[in-house]
Write a protein that holds these residues in place. Structure first.
Motif, mmCIF file in Angstrom:
data_model
loop_
_atom_site.group_PDB
_atom_site.id
_atom_site.type_symbol
_atom_site.label_atom_id
_atom_site.label_comp_id
_atom_site.label_asym_id
_atom_site.label_seq_id
_atom_site.Cartn_x
_atom_site.Cartn_y
_atom_site.Cartn_z
ATOM 1 N N LEU A 1 -6.166 -6.644 4.578
ATOM 2 C CA LEU A 1 -6.791 -5.505 3.918
ATOM 3 C C LEU A 1 -8.235 -5.833 3.532
ATOM 4 O O LEU A 1 -9.157 -5.044 3.779
ATOM 5 C CB LEU A 1 -5.988 -5.114 2.675
ATOM 6 N N LEU B 1 -6.118 -0.318 9.743
ATOM 7 C CA LEU B 1 -5.150 -1.105 8.988
ATOM 8 C C LEU B 1 -3.763 -1.106 9.622
ATOM 9 O O LEU B 1 -2.999 -2.066 9.465
ATOM 10 C CB LEU B 1 -5.043 -0.568 7.555
ATOM 11 N N LEU C 1 0.863 -1.174 0.000
ATOM 12 C CA LEU C 1 0.000 0.000 0.000
ATOM 13 C C LEU C 1 0.901 1.225 0.000
ATOM 14 O O LEU C 1 1.362 1.678 1.046
ATOM 15 C CB LEU C 1 -0.923 0.001 1.218
#
Length: 400
Positions: A115, A69, A52
């Motif tokens: 995720l 997250l 990410l």
């Protein structure tokens, strides 16, 4: 209400993966009712890490998900690039605090399942989003009066749902893509990726800190911590004449070790640390092809699956979701025009990122004089200059 009376009809999304779930959350935030259809009986992701980068985190921040997250993410200080031939380090790339200061968002490495779980929990907790499993989209039809019906197949019957649009987020082997004339199917790249995760305490300490990128002739390898640093994700990529449309297939460790027989012993020992390997054929979908047709649009891998040499596949799907929703306010008057505008907005950027990925694929697998030149450039490069090469990718935000 829109001119054709569609305001109360849902937008249907085929595919409840990362792109589909992110799109559902953004579209619901715009006021739409959303129905997610997925052909899986249970939503689950198997052993794969992903990255990410700041551009993806900028989008997820708009959904308020970064705090949820963070416990699952690893934020590396540096990426170390190694020669798979000599075993020597070639370069260091600054990441961590440098990229966060430069772009305003972190660079995270995370397990795909973590995720997806955070996105799925958010979608299930959001009124106005419904998820139907074991349902595969078959077609989108219209009546003479302009009413749209999504035809789907579940385990027992064929069903239908009235809708205002159909979004194909159903991956590289998208079925919805067949509803977009002129879009080519996925193509096998001639390369295969082997992947596994192992407990972090089962490998030497040198593998547990900075992620590594190893370069060799016709192959390369990456490794980095996931699961909040509790596991090590390993991906070994090589040229191989093998194809399989399934997301993952069990792989033989001995076959993998044979492919990497000319690599340093420490890498072969790392590969030998796991008995549970999966492999999949690396396929791509040309981003330059059409993404929309009438009330149908594609996003993520369905529209532009790319090779993992820029680690931007998930990020591009996440970006797509935010921009799609921007073009679809709840009172949208002309859905086909809005979907065409979404495609126009996104295509240049995604085509560029896909090209960078293809270029990296060639560079990573150089041999002979080209490999020597590449390694020399890497040795002479500053860690910060290597990190800034992709400012145009990492520095993107949804407002741009």
């Amino acid at each position: 209400m829109s001119a054709n009376g569609e305001a109360d009809l849902p937008i249907i999304i085929a595919g409840a993966g990362i792109g589909g779930l992110t799109a559902a959350l953004f579209l619901r935030d715009r006021g739409h009712q959303v129905v997610l259809l997925d052909k899986a009986n249970v939503l689950s992701e198997v052993g794969a890490g992903l990255q990410l980068s700041p551009n993806a985190c900028a989008v997820l921040d708009r959904l308020g998900l970064l705090q949820e997250l963070e416990p699952h993410a690893n934020a590396p200080d540096n990426l170390r690039i190694w020669s798979g031939t000599s075993g020597r380090q070639l370069a260091t790339v600054r990441m961590g605090s440098f990229l966060k200061m430069r772009h305003g968002y972190p660079f995270w490495q995370i397990h795909r399942a973590d995720l997806q779980r955070v996105l799925l929990d958010k979608a299930r907790a959001t009124p106005g989003i419904s998820i139907k499993l074991a349902c595969e989209v078959m077609d989108l039809t219209s009546t003479p009066y302009g009413n749209l019906t999504c035809i789907y197949q579940d385990a027992d019957m064929t069903g239908n749902l009235a809708c205002k649009a159909l979004i194909g987020a159903d991956g590289v082997w998208s079925r919805v893509r067949r509803l977009v004339p002129g879009h080519e199917n996925a193509r096998f790249s001639g390369q295969v990726a082997y992947r596994t995760t192992v407990p972090i305490d089962a490998v030497p300490r040198r593998w547990t800190t900075d992620p590594g990128l190893w370069l060799h002739r016709d192959s390369h390898l990456v490794h980095y911590p996931v699961k909040g640093g509790r596991h090590l994700n390993i991906v070994a990529l090589a040229e191989e004449n093998w194809q399989d449309e399934r997301w993952s297939t069990r792989a033989d460790r001995e076959a993998l070790l044979h492919l990497f027989r000319n690599w340093p012993a420490e890498i072969r020992n790392l590969l030998g640390s796991s008995d549970e390997w999966l492999k999949w054929a690396l396929c791509s979908v040309k981003a330059s092809g059409p993404w929309s047709h009438g009330h149908v649009a594609l996003l993520g891998d369905a529209a532009h699956a790319m090779l993992p040499y820029m680690a931007q596949g998930a990020a591009m799907a996440i970006e797509d979701a935010a921009i799609l929703a921007r073009h679809l306010p709840v009172d949208v008057e002309n859905v086909p025009a809005a979907l065409r505008a979404f495609e126009f907005h996104r295509k240049a950027r995604v085509t560029h990122v896909q090209k960078v990925s293809f270029d990296n694929a060639r560079t990573y697998h150089y041999s002979g004089a080209l490999a020597l030149a590449r390694d020399t450039v890497l040795r002479l490069s500053k860690p910060t200059s290597l990190a800034t090469r992709f400012d145009d990718i990492y520095g993107w935000t949804p407002e741009q």
